[in-house]
Write an enzyme that holds these catalytic residues in place. Structure first.
Site, short mmCIF file in Angstrom:
data_model
loop_
_atom_site.label_atom_id
_atom_site.label_comp_id
_atom_site.label_asym_id
_atom_site.label_seq_id
_atom_site.Cartn_x
_atom_site.Cartn_y
_atom_site.Cartn_z
N GLU A 154 -24.57 62.22 12.58
CA GLU A 154 -25.48 61.78 13.64
C GLU A 154 -26.67 60.98 13.09
OE1 GLU A 154 -26.51 65.19 16.03
OE2 GLU A 154 -24.65 65.03 17.16
N GLU A 330 -17.53 66.83 17.95
CA GLU A 330 -18.22 68.10 18.19
C GLU A 330 -18.30 68.36 19.68
OE1 GLU A 330 -22.16 68.58 16.60
OE2 GLU A 330 -21.66 67.53 14.75
C1 GLA Z 1 -25.40 68.23 16.57
C2 GLA Z 1 -25.17 68.37 15.08
C3 GLA Z 1 -24.62 69.70 14.68
C4 GLA Z 1 -25.27 70.82 15.44
C5 GLA Z 1 -25.12 70.56 16.93
C6 GLA Z 1 -25.72 71.67 17.79
O1 GLA Z 1 -24.37 67.68 17.24
O2 GLA Z 1 -24.36 67.35 14.55
O3 GLA Z 1 -24.83 69.87 13.29
O4 GLA Z 1 -26.61 70.92 15.10
O5 GLA Z 1 -25.80 69.38 17.25
O6 GLA Z 1 -25.50 71.45 19.15
#
Ligand code: GLA
Ligand code: ZN
Length: 694
Positions: A154, A330
Site C-alpha cells: 500500500e 486483502e
Molecule cells: C491494510 C494493510 C494491512 C492491514 C489492513 C488492516 O490493508 O495493508 O497490513 O493493516 O490494512 O485492515
C-alpha cells in the site's frame, strides 16, 4: 520444471501470513499448515513487514527461517506471493540514517515509528531496498512455491525533505523547461507569485503556499511520479537479480473518511505491474454508514446492495487497470478493527463478498490476515484463525466453504469479463476539483460520490462496466460516461471526439471541461475542447443551497441539487428542460449528433434514482446490452454478473440483501456449485448466491 504460474491458471485463496511473529512457536507454525490445508488455502503473501527479522542488524541477513517456511508451504501445496519489505523499515536503519525518515509538511523530520514512514528520494533508503530485494530475488525467485512479487505494501504518502524538494524542482524543470512556461501554467502573476529562480519553489504546505492550484496539482503528480519511480527501482532490483516472476503491488482505495484514497494516480502504475491487486474493506451491514451513493432514500435493508455497487466499482477499476484478471489481495473474513463500529459479517457475507470480487474478474480471494497476532495494533483485526487457534469457528468454517467453492469453479478463472460500457474516473480531475474554489465547495463537490452514483446506475441496469482513465481506446464500448470532468485533458478530449465521431455514445455532465491538465481554464469557457462534440456552450455554472432544489422535467419532475448550468445549445437537441422559478425553460438534458455518434449532456446534479431514469433513456435509445436481457423478473437487490470464455458463460446471481431474493430467467441453466439443472426460477436466501453455466 513446472510451467510458470499465470493468473488465469486457477483461483487462489489465502492471505497475509506473518510467521515472523511466531518463530519461537514451532507448534503454531506446524498447526498453521494443517489449518491451511483444511481451509483450502492455496496462497499466502509472505514477509510483508519482515525486514527486522530478515536483517536484524545492518548487513546481517537471516534467511534460514524463511527458507524453512517456504519449503514447508511448498510441501503443503501453498503458493507464495513474496513481499519486498519496504513498507516498514527496521529501527536500526532510522537510527543510523535519519534521512530515510519522512519529513512532514511542517518541515520537521518524523521519528521512527508506524509504517510508510520513509522518503522515496533518500539514496540510502533506495540502496538498502536494492540490497534487500536483490537478496530475496537471488534466493527465492526460482523456488517452485514462489510465483509473484508482492512489491511493498500500500504505497502512500509524500515527503517534504530537502532531497524531495530538489527532486520536485528537477521534475518541474524537465516538464516546463523554462520558468516563463511554469509561471504561465501556474498563472503566478496572480497575487504576485511570479517565480524568478527554481530554488524559490517549495512543496505546498500550510505555513507556506497552498493557493497556487497549478503548484498543488503538480505536487500531487510529482508524488505519484516519485512513488512509481521508487517502485520501478524495487522491480529493477528484482529483475537484475535474475527474477522473471510477475509483479504486483497492492493498491489501497477505501479510507473510511476520505471515501477513496486520493493520494496516488493509480493509472500511472499500470506500466510497472503485470497484475493489478487491491485491498478491499467495505463496511457491510452498517445502515446509513458513509454510504457514498444514494443516501437520499434511506432503506436500511438495501444498504448492502448499494455497498456491493461501491465494491464492484473498485473491482472494475482494478480489472481495467491491467486489462485482465486481478487479485483481491486483502479483505477481512469477519471485521476490521479501525471503523468506528467494526462489525462482523452476517452468515454468507464472507462468501458473497469474495464471489462479488470473482464475478468482476478477481482470480483470488485473500485476507488480511491468516492468523491474529497476539499483540499490538491489529490483534483484534479479523483473521481466518483467531486467538483461539481453532478450526470450528464460524469464520474459519465459512472460509473453508469458500475455499472449496473456488476449487470447484476453477474453469471460470480463465473466463473474461465482457464490459459493455466505460466510466471515467480521473485522479488528476479529483485533485484539481477538490482544490478548486467554485460555486459549490466542501463535501458537496463530491466527485467520488458522483462517479459512484453513475456507476450505480449502470450496475443496477445490469450493464458491465470498465472503469477507465479516459485515455484508453474507447472503440469497443457501447457507452462511455465521463461525469464531472472539470479537468479535461486534451488527450481525453481528443479521445472522446474520435469515439463519438466513430459512432460512440458519450455522456458528460455539469462542471465539465473547465480546466486543462495544468489547471488553467480553457479560453472560451466550458466545456472547453468538447464544445463542438457536445454541440453547446455553458454560460454559467450555478450553485444551489444544500436543501434548495430546481427540477428536471421529464415524464416526472426530478429534483436537481447542488449544481446546474445555464446551457446555450449550439446544435444540440434539448431532451428535457429545468423547471426553475428564475429562468424559463433552461435546457437540462441534451443530445448532439456528432459524426456517427451521440453526445449526451446532463446539466444538473440528480439523486441516484433520478439519474437512473436518465440512464434508462440513453440505454433504451442506444440499445445498450445488459445482463438483465437474460432475466424475465428478479427482486430488486439481486445482482447478476457474467464471466465468459467463447460460448461458455458463467452467471453469478448474488443476493446483497437481508431479504430473501427471487429470480425468473429466460432459459434454464446448470448449477455450477450444486451440479445439475438449476431450472429457470428459484429463490435465494439472504446473502445467498448461485453460480450457473450453460
Ligand atoms: C491494510 C494493510 C494491512 C492491514 C489492513 C488492516 O490493508 O495493508 O497490513 O493493516 O490494512 O485492515
Ligand atoms: Zn524526502
Amino acid at each position: 520444471m513446472a510451467d510458470k504460474w499465470k493468473i488465469e491458471d486457477e483461483f487462489l485463496f489465502g492471505g497475509d501470513y506473518n510467521p515472523d511473529q511466531w518463530l519461537d512457536r514451532p507448534d503454531v507454525l506446524e498447526a498453521d499448515l494443517t489449518l491451511m490445508k483444511n481451509a483450502g488455502i492455496s496462497v499466502v503473501s509472505l514477509g510483508i513487514f519482515a525486514w527486522s527479522t530478515l536483517e536484524p542488524e545492518e548487513g546481517k541477513f537471516e534467511f534460514d527461517w524463511m527458507d524453512r517456511i517456504i519449503d514447508n508451504l511448498h510441501g503443503a501445496g501453498v503458493k507464495v506471493f513474496l513481499a519486498t519489505p519496504s513498507g516498514a523499515r527496521p529501527a536500526w536503519m532510522a537510527e543510523r540514517y535519519p534521512e530515510v525518515l519522512r519529513v512532514g509538511p511542517s518541515g520537521g523530520r518524523n521519528l521512527f515509528g508506524a509504517r510508510h514512514n520513509h522518503c522515496f528520494s533518500s539514496p540510502v533508503y533506495r540502496e538498502k531496498v536494492r540490497i534487500m530485494n536483490t537478496r530475496l530475488a537471488e534466493r527465492y525467485s526460482s523456488h517452485p512455491a514462489v510465483v509473484l512479487w508482492h512489491v511493498s505494501n500500500e504505497y502512500s504518502g509524500d515527503c517534504h525533505c530537502e532531497l524531495c524538494q530538489a527532486n520536485f524542482r528537477a521534475w518541474l524543470k524537465e516538464r516546463y523547461k523554462t520558468l516563463d512556461a511554469l509561471n504561465k501554467a501556474w498563472w503566478t502573476s496572480f497575487w504576485s507569485h511570479t517565480v524568478t529562480d527554481w530554488d524559490q519553489i517549495h512543496s505546498p504546505v500550510p505555513h507556506g503556499e497552498l493557493s497556487v492550484h497549478g503548484l498543488n496539482l503538480d505536487w500531487q503528480k510529482f508524488t505519484t511520479h516519485m512513488t512509481v519511480d521508487f517502485m520501478t527501482h524495487e522491480v529493477e532490483a528484482l529483475k537484475s537479480a535474475g527474477s522473471d516472476l510477475p509483479v504486483t503491488t497492492n493498491m489501497m482505495m477505501v479510507m473510511e473518511d476520505k471515501g477513496m484514497d486520493p493520494g496516488l494516480d493509480n493509472w500511472k502504475f499500470r506500466e510497472i505491474m503485470d497484475y493489478a491487486s487491491w485491498d478491499s474493506y467495505p463496511a457491510w451491514h452498517m445502515p446509513g454508514h458513509k454510504i457514498l451513493i444514494h443516501g437520499e432514500t434511506p432503506d436500511e435493508e438495501a444498504d448492502d446492495y448499494r455497498r456491493a455497487s461501491e465494491e464492484a466499482f473498485h473491482h472494475d477499476l482494478y480489472r481495467s487497470l491491467c486489462n485482465g484478471p486481478f487479485l483481491l489481495m486483502e479483505s477481512t473474513p469477519s471485521r476490521v478493527n479501525w471503523q468506528a463500529t467494526s462489525k462482523g459479517k452476517r452468515p454468507g457475507m464472507n462468501i458473497l463478498a469474495g464471489m462479488n470480487a470473482v464475478s468482476h474478474g478477481s482470480n483470488s480471494v485473500q485476507y488480511f490476515q491468516w492468523r491474529q497476532g497476539r499483540g499490538s495494533f491489529e490483534k483484534y483485526h479479523g483473521a481466518v484463525v483467531d486467538q483461539s487457534g481453532r478450526d470450528d469457528t464460524l469464520v474459519y468454517r465459512e472460509c473453508a466453504e469458500l475455499g472449496a467453492m473456488l476449487k470447484k469453479i476453477k474453469p471460470v478463472a480463465e473466463a473474461g469479463y465482457p464490459a459493455r460500457a466505460a466510466l471515467v474516473y480521473s485522479w488528476e480531475n479529483r485533485w484539481a476539483l477538490d482544490d478548486s474554489q467554485g460555486p459549490v465547495n466542501n463535501d458537496r463537490k463530491a466527485y467520488v460520490e458522483t462517479v459512484r452514483k453513475h456507476y450505480y446506475c449502470l450496475w443496477k441496469a445490469g450493464i458491465p462496466v470498465d472503469v477507465i482513465s479516459g485515455e484508453e481506446d474507447l472503440s469497443g464500448y457501447e457507452l462511455v460516461a465521463a461525469p464531472m470532468l472539470y479537468l479535461t485533458s486534451r488527450k481525453q478530449a481528443e479521445n472522446f471526439r474520435t469515439y463519438v465521431e466513430g459512432g460512440g455514445n458519450l455522456l458528460t455532465t455539469y462542471n465539465t471541461g473547465y480546466v486543462d491538465e495544468t489547471d488553467l481554464c480553457f479560453e472560451g469557457g466550458s466545456p472547453g475542447p468538447l464544445r463542438d462534440v457536445l454541440g453547446l456552450r455553458v454560460e454559467d455554472l450555478d450553485a444551489l443551497h444544500r436543501n434548495e432544489r430546481i427540477y428536471l422535467s421529464m415524464e416526472e419532475d426530478y429534483p436537481v441539487q447542488d449544481y446546474y448550468e445555464i446551457v446555450r445549445p449550439e446544435g444540440a437537441q434539448v431532451l428535457a428542460r429545468f423547471r426553475d422559478p428564475w429562468h424559463q425553460d433552461l435546457p437540462g438534458f441534451l443530445v448532439n449528433s456528432f459524426g456517427g455518434g451521440k453526445a449526451y449532456h446532463l446539466a444538473g446534479r440528480l439523486d441516484a434514482d433520478s439519474l437512473y431514469e436518465v440512464y434508462q433513456i440513453i440505454v433504451s435509445d442506444r440499445e445498450i446490452r445488459s445482463n438483465l436481457d437474460l432475466v424475465i423478473e428478479k427482486s430488486s437487490e439481486l445482482d447478476i454478473q457474467i464471466r465468459e470464455k467463447g460460448d461458455k458463460v458463467y452467471l453469478f446471481v448474488m443476493n446483497f440483501s437481508a431479504r430473501e431474493g427471487s429470480v425468473v430467467l429466460k432459459s434454464t441453466w446448470n448449477d455450477f456449485l450444486e451440479e445439475g439443472e438449476a431450472g429457470d426460477e428459484w429463490t435465494l436466501p439472504p446473502y445467498g448466491l448461485k453460480i450457473l453455466t450453460n
